[in-house]
Design a protein around this motif. Sequence first.
Motif, PDB file in Angstrom:
ATOM      1  N   GLY A 164      -2.785  47.966   1.970  1.00  0.00           N
ATOM      2  CA  GLY A 164      -2.555  47.105   3.123  1.00  0.00           C
ATOM      3  C   GLY A 164      -1.334  46.229   2.938  1.00  0.00           C
ATOM      4  O   GLY A 164      -0.851  46.011   1.822  1.00  0.00           O
ATOM      5  N   ILE A 165      -0.835  45.678   4.026  1.00  0.00           N
ATOM      6  CA  ILE A 165       0.450  44.993   4.005  1.00  0.00           C
ATOM      7  C   ILE A 165       0.446  43.745   3.127  1.00  0.00           C
ATOM      8  O   ILE A 165       1.445  43.430   2.473  1.00  0.00           O
ATOM      9  N   PHE A 166      -0.678  43.040   3.045  1.00  0.00           N
ATOM     10  CA  PHE A 166      -0.717  41.842   2.193  1.00  0.00           C
ATOM     11  C   PHE A 166      -0.690  42.210   0.716  1.00  0.00           C
ATOM     12  O   PHE A 166      -0.004  41.571  -0.084  1.00  0.00           O
ATOM     13  N   ASP A 168       0.446  45.054  -0.549  1.00  0.00           N
ATOM     14  CA  ASP A 168       1.608  45.882  -0.868  1.00  0.00           C
ATOM     15  C   ASP A 168       2.919  45.115  -0.748  1.00  0.00           C
ATOM     16  O   ASP A 168       3.772  45.215  -1.628  1.00  0.00           O
ATOM     17  N   CYS A 169       3.078  44.356   0.328  1.00  0.00           N
ATOM     18  CA  CYS A 169       4.339  43.639   0.586  1.00  0.00           C
ATOM     19  C   CYS A 169       4.248  42.156   0.243  1.00  0.00           C
ATOM     20  O   CYS A 169       4.984  41.657  -0.605  1.00  0.00           O
ATOM     21  N   SER A 170       3.334  41.456   0.900  1.00  0.00           N
ATOM     22  CA  SER A 170       3.283  39.997   0.748  1.00  0.00           C
ATOM     23  C   SER A 170       2.873  39.558  -0.643  1.00  0.00           C
ATOM     24  O   SER A 170       3.114  38.406  -1.022  1.00  0.00           O
ATOM     25  N   VAL A 171       2.259  40.438  -1.418  1.00  0.00           N
ATOM     26  CA  VAL A 171       1.858  40.057  -2.776  1.00  0.00           C
ATOM     27  C   VAL A 171       3.060  39.572  -3.584  1.00  0.00           C
ATOM     28  O   VAL A 171       2.929  38.698  -4.448  1.00  0.00           O
ATOM     29  N   HIS A 172       4.253  40.105  -3.302  1.00  0.00           N
ATOM     30  CA  HIS A 172       5.458  39.622  -3.974  1.00  0.00           C
ATOM     31  C   HIS A 172       5.732  38.167  -3.600  1.00  0.00           C
ATOM     32  O   HIS A 172       6.134  37.358  -4.451  1.00  0.00           O
ATOM     33  N   ASP A 173       5.552  37.824  -2.322  1.00  0.00           N
ATOM     34  CA  ASP A 173       5.737  36.444  -1.895  1.00  0.00           C
ATOM     35  C   ASP A 173       4.696  35.533  -2.526  1.00  0.00           C
ATOM     36  O   ASP A 173       4.998  34.408  -2.937  1.00  0.00           O
ATOM     37  N   PHE A 174       3.451  36.013  -2.607  1.00  0.00           N
ATOM     38  CA  PHE A 174       2.390  35.197  -3.193  1.00  0.00           C
ATOM     39  C   PHE A 174       2.691  34.898  -4.664  1.00  0.00           C
ATOM     40  O   PHE A 174       2.462  33.780  -5.141  1.00  0.00           O
ATOM     41  N   ASP A 175       3.196  35.899  -5.377  1.00  0.00           N
ATOM     42  CA  ASP A 175       3.543  35.669  -6.788  1.00  0.00           C
ATOM     43  C   ASP A 175       4.717  34.712  -6.916  1.00  0.00           C
ATOM     44  O   ASP A 175       4.686  33.796  -7.743  1.00  0.00           O
ATOM     45  N   ASP A 205      -4.677  49.282   8.743  1.00  0.00           N
ATOM     46  CA  ASP A 205      -3.607  48.380   8.339  1.00  0.00           C
ATOM     47  C   ASP A 205      -2.854  47.883   9.571  1.00  0.00           C
ATOM     48  O   ASP A 205      -3.132  48.295  10.702  1.00  0.00           O
ATOM     49  N   VAL A 206      -1.889  47.004   9.353  1.00  0.00           N
ATOM     50  CA  VAL A 206      -1.005  46.510  10.405  1.00  0.00           C
ATOM     51  C   VAL A 206       0.435  46.655   9.928  1.00  0.00           C
ATOM     52  O   VAL A 206       0.691  46.779   8.734  1.00  0.00           O
ATOM     53  N   ASP A 207       1.371  46.629  10.862  1.00  0.00           N
ATOM     54  CA  ASP A 207       2.770  46.746  10.452  1.00  0.00           C
ATOM     55  C   ASP A 207       3.490  45.402  10.420  1.00  0.00           C
ATOM     56  O   ASP A 207       4.602  45.297   9.913  1.00  0.00           O
ATOM     57  N   THR A 208       2.852  44.356  10.957  1.00  0.00           N
ATOM     58  CA  THR A 208       3.430  43.018  10.939  1.00  0.00           C
ATOM     59  C   THR A 208       2.315  42.015  10.692  1.00  0.00           C
ATOM     60  O   THR A 208       1.245  42.110  11.309  1.00  0.00           O
ATOM     61  N   ALA A 209       2.551  41.061   9.799  1.00  0.00           N
ATOM     62  CA  ALA A 209       1.491  40.130   9.418  1.00  0.00           C
ATOM     63  C   ALA A 209       2.072  38.761   9.109  1.00  0.00           C
ATOM     64  O   ALA A 209       3.261  38.612   8.803  1.00  0.00           O
ATOM     65  N   ALA A 313      -3.756  37.949  -1.860  1.00  0.00           N
ATOM     66  CA  ALA A 313      -3.678  39.065  -0.908  1.00  0.00           C
ATOM     67  C   ALA A 313      -5.065  39.452  -0.417  1.00  0.00           C
ATOM     68  O   ALA A 313      -5.274  39.743   0.767  1.00  0.00           O
ATOM     69  N   GLU A 314      -6.022  39.462  -1.334  1.00  0.00           N
ATOM     70  CA  GLU A 314      -7.398  39.788  -0.978  1.00  0.00           C
ATOM     71  C   GLU A 314      -7.947  38.769   0.030  1.00  0.00           C
ATOM     72  O   GLU A 314      -8.586  39.134   1.029  1.00  0.00           O
ATOM     73  N   ALA A 315      -7.676  37.501  -0.219  1.00  0.00           N
ATOM     74  CA  ALA A 315      -8.118  36.455   0.706  1.00  0.00           C
ATOM     75  C   ALA A 315      -7.494  36.641   2.086  1.00  0.00           C
ATOM     76  O   ALA A 315      -8.151  36.441   3.109  1.00  0.00           O
ATOM     77  N   CYS A 316      -6.218  37.033   2.115  1.00  0.00           N
ATOM     78  CA  CYS A 316      -5.546  37.257   3.401  1.00  0.00           C
ATOM     79  C   CYS A 316      -6.172  38.420   4.160  1.00  0.00           C
ATOM     80  O   CYS A 316      -6.334  38.348   5.389  1.00  0.00           O
ATOM     81  N   GLU A 317      -6.529  39.490   3.459  1.00  0.00           N
ATOM     82  CA  GLU A 317      -7.160  40.626   4.134  1.00  0.00           C
ATOM     83  C   GLU A 317      -8.529  40.224   4.695  1.00  0.00           C
ATOM     84  O   GLU A 317      -8.890  40.619   5.813  1.00  0.00           O
ATOM     85  N   HIS A 318      -9.286  39.432   3.943  1.00  0.00           N
ATOM     86  CA  HIS A 318     -10.566  38.948   4.459  1.00  0.00           C
ATOM     87  C   HIS A 318     -10.358  38.049   5.671  1.00  0.00           C
ATOM     88  O   HIS A 318     -11.095  38.131   6.658  1.00  0.00           O
ATOM     89  N   SER A 319      -9.354  37.189   5.595  1.00  0.00           N
ATOM     90  CA  SER A 319      -9.074  36.279   6.700  1.00  0.00           C
ATOM     91  C   SER A 319      -8.670  37.048   7.954  1.00  0.00           C
ATOM     92  O   SER A 319      -9.144  36.749   9.057  1.00  0.00           O
ATOM     93  N   ARG A 320      -7.806  38.030   7.773  1.00  0.00           N
ATOM     94  CA  ARG A 320      -7.371  38.838   8.921  1.00  0.00           C
ATOM     95  C   ARG A 320      -8.545  39.563   9.562  1.00  0.00           C
ATOM     96  O   ARG A 320      -8.689  39.589  10.788  1.00  0.00           O
ATOM     97  N   ALA A 321      -9.391  40.152   8.735  1.00  0.00           N
ATOM     98  CA  ALA A 321     -10.518  40.931   9.254  1.00  0.00           C
ATOM     99  C   ALA A 321     -11.569  40.050   9.918  1.00  0.00           C
ATOM    100  O   ALA A 321     -12.164  40.426  10.941  1.00  0.00           O
TER     101      ALA A 321
END
Length: 342
Positions: A164-166, A168-175, A205-209, A313-321
Amino acid sequence: MRIGLAGVGRIGAFHASTLAGLDAVDELVVADLDAALAEKVAADQGLSFAPDIETLLASGIDAFVIATATPGHAPLLRRALAAGIPTFCEKPVAATLDETIALTELAESGDTAVHIGFQRRFDVGYRRARDAVASGELGTVHAIRAQTHDQAPPHAAYIPTSGGIFRDCSVHDFDIVRFVTGREVATVYATGENKGADFFSAAGDVDTAAAILTLDDGTLVTATATRYSGGGHDVRMEVMGSDGAIAVGLDHSLALRSAEQGVDFPTGPAHASFMERFLPAYRAELTAFLDVAAGLTASPCTVRDALQAFRTAEACEHSRAQRRPVSMSEIPDAPSTAKAIA
């Protein structure tokens, strides 16, 4: 040093080329589940070749680089730890939170060095931002904007195994938020939409988050990600404080154009990919890993660091869902507390 590398896909072949150019590397041996592909990459780059990863691990290497697809990371890292081989592993450590926790516990129970591949920690801009925060140059930091905007989406077959996008992608921002601020995430609120190809929705998944993170000192972070940044690959961070502000990625490669008259910044060209954007950082990252493998320094990005970014990232996926704020206290960080969120 004699280095082994598993996985010669896009990032693996890229790492092979980088490693082969480092003075500390006397020999680089590559292997892949696709032996023919590994043999071709070895021939093209003048490297050594192992017919399979088992042979590679048993060949007396001084250090190991894992650049396979995500499903290969956890089992290969376990084997490297069992063999006592210093290892560089691309993110994510594993595809699931439970397995990431288990590997964190395993890595911390021994003394084999593991360096996780978050290359932004070695980018000069992010390191300058970190220094500005740590020195107090910006005063009290109150807000951060972070983004990972890919110019074009990956192949459809990649998405179902991406996490998922969080993740795969945003995890770099979180780190990198943790790295720059020295703080931990306390709560998240995330959302996402799909306005592009149907294969994102088909994979859940989504393409923008977007996510709003509240750090443990009250700093607010806005993190955005997209697979469709038509202006170019766009990775940036803005750090705002009471005495000043600093931006990472604000140069002539910026994938934006001004709407104001008479403004010719940026002049371009924009970057097309993360490999182009972070080429010097990747070289610095792998150079640092060789120092770790030689016992000259401790790992600059541990499995515990990877776990913290994955938890966000896991928290973001739970929040989104679930369409609600999620506290990081709900996301386990040890086996004894691991449980599914209802």
